[in-house]
Enzyme design. Structure first.
Site, PDB file in Angstrom:
ATOM      1  N   GLU A 239       0.889  -1.177   0.000  1.00  0.00           N
ATOM      2  CA  GLU A 239       0.000   0.000   0.000  1.00  0.00           C
ATOM      3  C   GLU A 239       0.916   1.212   0.000  1.00  0.00           C
ATOM      4  O   GLU A 239       1.519   1.546   1.030  1.00  0.00           O
ATOM      5  CB  GLU A 239      -0.890  -0.018   1.256  1.00  0.00           C
ATOM      6  N   CYS A 273      -2.132   9.433   2.347  1.00  0.00           N
ATOM      7  CA  CYS A 273      -1.850   8.837   1.036  1.00  0.00           C
ATOM      8  C   CYS A 273      -2.951   9.192   0.042  1.00  0.00           C
ATOM      9  O   CYS A 273      -2.709   9.284  -1.151  1.00  0.00           O
ATOM     10  CB  CYS A 273      -1.684   7.335   1.167  1.00  0.00           C
TER      11      CYS A 273
HETATM   12  P1  NAD Z   1       8.528   4.625   4.634  1.00  0.00           P
HETATM   13  O1  NAD Z   1       8.519   3.793   3.415  1.00  0.00           O
HETATM   14  O2  NAD Z   1       9.692   5.504   4.866  1.00  0.00           O
HETATM   15  O3  NAD Z   1       8.430   3.716   5.952  1.00  0.00           O
HETATM   16  C1  NAD Z   1       7.353   2.825   6.154  1.00  0.00           C
HETATM   17  C2  NAD Z   1       7.805   1.716   7.084  1.00  0.00           C
HETATM   18  O4  NAD Z   1       8.806   0.941   6.435  1.00  0.00           O
HETATM   19  C3  NAD Z   1       8.419   2.195   8.399  1.00  0.00           C
HETATM   20  O5  NAD Z   1       7.993   1.352   9.425  1.00  0.00           O
HETATM   21  C4  NAD Z   1       9.908   2.041   8.144  1.00  0.00           C
HETATM   22  O6  NAD Z   1      10.673   1.863   9.300  1.00  0.00           O
HETATM   23  C5  NAD Z   1       9.931   0.794   7.286  1.00  0.00           C
HETATM   24  N1  NAD Z   1      11.104   0.648   6.428  1.00  0.00           N
HETATM   25  C6  NAD Z   1      11.860   1.626   5.853  1.00  0.00           C
HETATM   26  N2  NAD Z   1      12.824   1.080   5.085  1.00  0.00           N
HETATM   27  C7  NAD Z   1      12.681  -0.262   5.165  1.00  0.00           C
HETATM   28  C8  NAD Z   1      13.371  -1.367   4.577  1.00  0.00           C
HETATM   29  N3  NAD Z   1      14.404  -1.197   3.770  1.00  0.00           N
HETATM   30  N4  NAD Z   1      12.917  -2.612   4.856  1.00  0.00           N
HETATM   31  C9  NAD Z   1      11.851  -2.809   5.661  1.00  0.00           C
HETATM   32  N5  NAD Z   1      11.174  -1.808   6.261  1.00  0.00           N
HETATM   33  C10 NAD Z   1      11.585  -0.547   6.008  1.00  0.00           C
HETATM   34  O7  NAD Z   1       7.165   5.421   4.615  1.00  0.00           O
HETATM   35  P2  NAD Z   1       6.650   6.509   5.668  1.00  0.00           P
HETATM   36  O8  NAD Z   1       7.446   7.758   5.443  1.00  0.00           O
HETATM   37  O9  NAD Z   1       6.599   5.928   7.031  1.00  0.00           O
HETATM   38  O10 NAD Z   1       5.157   6.733   5.207  1.00  0.00           O
HETATM   39  C11 NAD Z   1       4.775   7.654   4.224  1.00  0.00           C
HETATM   40  C12 NAD Z   1       4.472   6.964   2.918  1.00  0.00           C
HETATM   41  O11 NAD Z   1       3.492   5.959   3.126  1.00  0.00           O
HETATM   42  C13 NAD Z   1       3.870   7.898   1.887  1.00  0.00           C
HETATM   43  O12 NAD Z   1       4.441   7.645   0.634  1.00  0.00           O
HETATM   44  C14 NAD Z   1       2.406   7.518   1.884  1.00  0.00           C
HETATM   45  O13 NAD Z   1       1.728   7.816   0.702  1.00  0.00           O
HETATM   46  C15 NAD Z   1       2.476   6.064   2.140  1.00  0.00           C
HETATM   47  N6  NAD Z   1       1.203   5.596   2.675  1.00  0.00           N
HETATM   48  C16 NAD Z   1       0.433   4.783   1.913  1.00  0.00           C
HETATM   49  C17 NAD Z   1      -0.797   4.373   2.370  1.00  0.00           C
HETATM   50  C18 NAD Z   1      -1.673   3.447   1.571  1.00  0.00           C
HETATM   51  O14 NAD Z   1      -2.529   2.809   2.167  1.00  0.00           O
HETATM   52  N7  NAD Z   1      -1.533   3.341   0.263  1.00  0.00           N
HETATM   53  C19 NAD Z   1      -1.244   4.794   3.619  1.00  0.00           C
HETATM   54  C20 NAD Z   1      -0.430   5.639   4.349  1.00  0.00           C
HETATM   55  C21 NAD Z   1       0.793   6.021   3.877  1.00  0.00           C
END
Ligand code: NAD
Length: 515
Positions: A239, A273
């Site tokens: 997502e 998002c």
């Molecule tokens: P992010 O990708 O930086 O982090 C998300 C999660 O992934 C965190 O828990 C982080 O610690 C973990 N993570 C980071 N690198 C990783 C790796 N290499 N391996 C495994 N885990 C890892 O995202 P964010 O900044 O926390 O959230 C914002 C983003 O999320 C925006 O792009 C937003 O659009 C998206 N988002 C999407 C939805 C949806 O349902 N489509 C909902 C909310 C947010």
């Protein structure tokens, strides 16, 4: 022997005030295999319970959340900087509603389903059974830290899986709160485990061979996770980000659309998002609509008190993304309609709701996810142009169409390459748990919520039952004399003009031939 690294402590900073409010222990990487061992052990007991038995734990959890709703809202608000009203309406309510939906529908959705068996397979019965996958890894982001962790966790648990959650390191207090809620609801040990830490911890758990990965976050991380998962053929749901268009036609209710645009773009400081990140307005009403929108936005109240409309940003690095997009747009001639230039921003995490006009379709502000309180407004001349502009990014999460003409609204909605479309409202599809949720293009892979949201956490097992009364089947050996009979059987069965008598004669002949 393991080399045991020192336990790291993560300071928790309240973004709205900048104060350190807690410290959370990071999960040491050497404990990752232990989490999986405990998860696999717990899976045996949990998957052995009936769905109704599992749902008893859900009911306890739900009541605990209802009893402590105010305390939970305050934790969410303090950890994210979002205002209290948004914590309760957009993070707690959808979690409770999803739980309610699962409690009411999981038994039906996940029990064995009977499927029609074709006439050619006469005498057999067909079913689908939903088997839990094992240990599900949920990795969640910081913008709706409760909902986006708990809804996939609950969906996986309902099907009989055990769960490991790796919540965002940006909002670790909510991660702790979730851990505590499950523990106090009496879920059996190891059924739900929470690992704290940043991307290294997330990566270590991804590499730890879970049976399924449910990831919500950025496109960048989603691609890394998908690559890692591919090495072990681990199925995933991703997502990811969005750049949702809002299309306003001249015949829309402009007052309502202006209020919706202000809320759709600036709720949660735009860190949604599915927020409205691009506003396309039909040219004849463009000027009037812009004035209505500016009026709405100027009346918004920013702060931390209970009546505030717009809170702070959550993640310091996100301010830089907003700044870079706004700087580029202004340098290329865009006009600031509300808000301030980045050079005039105050210190701290509050950014002003910012409306920008005179932007080009190839600017970052149009093409890249902002995830902040920045809204570009662009005029369009006709329906085709609006659809082309709306579809003109790599994202495809949600969209909204504004018009009183139902046929036009539906026509435009069906041409948008997105996972959801709202007509005369914004974002709200996510609030109906009966609808699927997910993105197209780079907004993600897969769907959750709805029936699909429970079934993705299960293997679909196809089952056919035969009473075993016949000595043989018509398609088994020996084939002697069967070819012309099958030829006639299939010709009569598949032909548009079916001859059931000839079909039956050939079928009986084949049965007779069956030794
Ligand atoms: P992010 O990708 O930086 O982090 C998300 C999660 O992934 C965190 O828990 C982080 O610690 C973990 N993570 C980071 N690198 C990783 C790796 N290499 N391996 C495994 N885990 C890892 O995202 P964010 O900044 O926390 O959230 C914002 C983003 O999320 C925006 O792009 C937003 O659009 C998206 N988002 C999407 C939805 C949806 O349902 N489509 C909902 C909310 C947010």
């Amino acid at each position: 022997m393991h080399s045991v690294e020192q336990i790291q402590k993560m300071p928790v900073v309240a973004p709205a005030t900048g104060k350190v409010i807690a410290e959370i222990e990071e999960t040491p990487l050497h404990e990752v295999p232990l989490f999986y061992q405990q998860g696999r052990k717990a899976f045996i007991g949990w998957s052995g319970l009936s769905i109704a038995e599992r749902l008893q734990y859900f009911k306890k959890l739900k009541q605990l959340m209802v009893d402590e709703m105010d305390e939970i809202a305050r934790i969410v608000s303090e950890d994210t900087g979002k205002v209290l009203t948004e914590a309760i309406v957009a993070d707690i309510m959808p979690t409770l509603d999803a739980m309610d939906h699962i409690i009411r529908h999981a038994s039906k959705i996940l029990s064995r389903q009977k499927v029609k068996t074709p006439l050619l397979l006469i005498g057999k019965k067909s079913f689908i059974e939903y088997m839990p996958r094992g240990v599900v890894l949920v990795i969640s982001p910081w913008n709706y830290p409760l909902q986006l962790a708990m809804v996939p966790m609950l969906s996986a648990l309902a099907g009989g899986n055990s769960v490991i959650l790796k919540p965002s390191e940006v909002t670790p207090l909510v991660g702790k709160c979730i851990q505590d809620l499950f523990k106090r609801s009496g879920f059996p040990a190891g059924t739900v485990q929470v690992a704290h830490g940043g991307k290294e911890v997330g990566a270590a758990f991804t590499e730890g061979k879970p049976d399924y990965i449910f990831f919500t976050g950025s496109v960048r991380t989603g691609k890394i996770i998908q690559q890692q998962a591919a090495k072990d053929l681990i199925p995933t749901t991703l997502e990811l980000g969005g750049k949702d268009p809002m299309i306003v036609f001249s015949d829309a209710d402009l007052e309502r659309a202006a209020k919706a645009a202000a809320w759709g773009a600036f709720t949660n400081s735009g860190q949604v998002c599915m927020s409205a990140e691009r506003l396309y307005v039909e040219r004849p009403i463009y000027g009037r609509f812009l004035e209505l929108l500016k009026h709405e936005v100027r009346s918004l109240n920013q702060g931390t008190n209970e009546d505030a409309d717009v809170g702070s940003m959550t993640f310091p690095a996100q301010k830089e993304v907003v700044k870079a997009q706004l700087d580029e747009a202004l340098a290329r001639g865009a006009k600031l309609e509300t808000g301030l230039k980045p050079s005039e921003w105050k210190d701290g995490m509050f950014l002003p709701p910012t409306i920008v006009t005179q932007v080009e379709q190839d600017m970052k502000i149009i093409q890249e996810e902002t995830f902040g309180p920045l809204l570009p407004v662009v005029p369009f001349d006709n329906e085709d142009e609006a659809v082309g502009l709306a579809n003109g990014t790599v994202y495809g999460l949600n969209a909204s169409v504004w018009t009183k003409d139902k046929a036009k609204a539906r026509r435009v909605a069906s041409q948008l390459v997105t996972g959801a479309v709202v007509i005369n409202d914004v974002i709200i599809t996510v609030a109906n748990h009966g609808l699927p949720f997910g993105g197209t293009k780079e907004s993600g892979i897969g769907r959750y919520h709805s029936e699909a949201g429970l079934r993705i956490f299960c293997h679909e097992k196809a089952i056919m039952e035969d009473m075993g009364l016949m000595k043989s089947e018509i398609q088994w050996y020996p084939y002697k004399g069967k070819y012309p009979l099958f030829l006639n059987l299939f010709k009569n069965y598949f032909s548009e003009k079916k001859n059931w008598l000839a079909f039956a004669k050939n079928y009986l002949a084949l049965l007779k031939n069956n030794k």
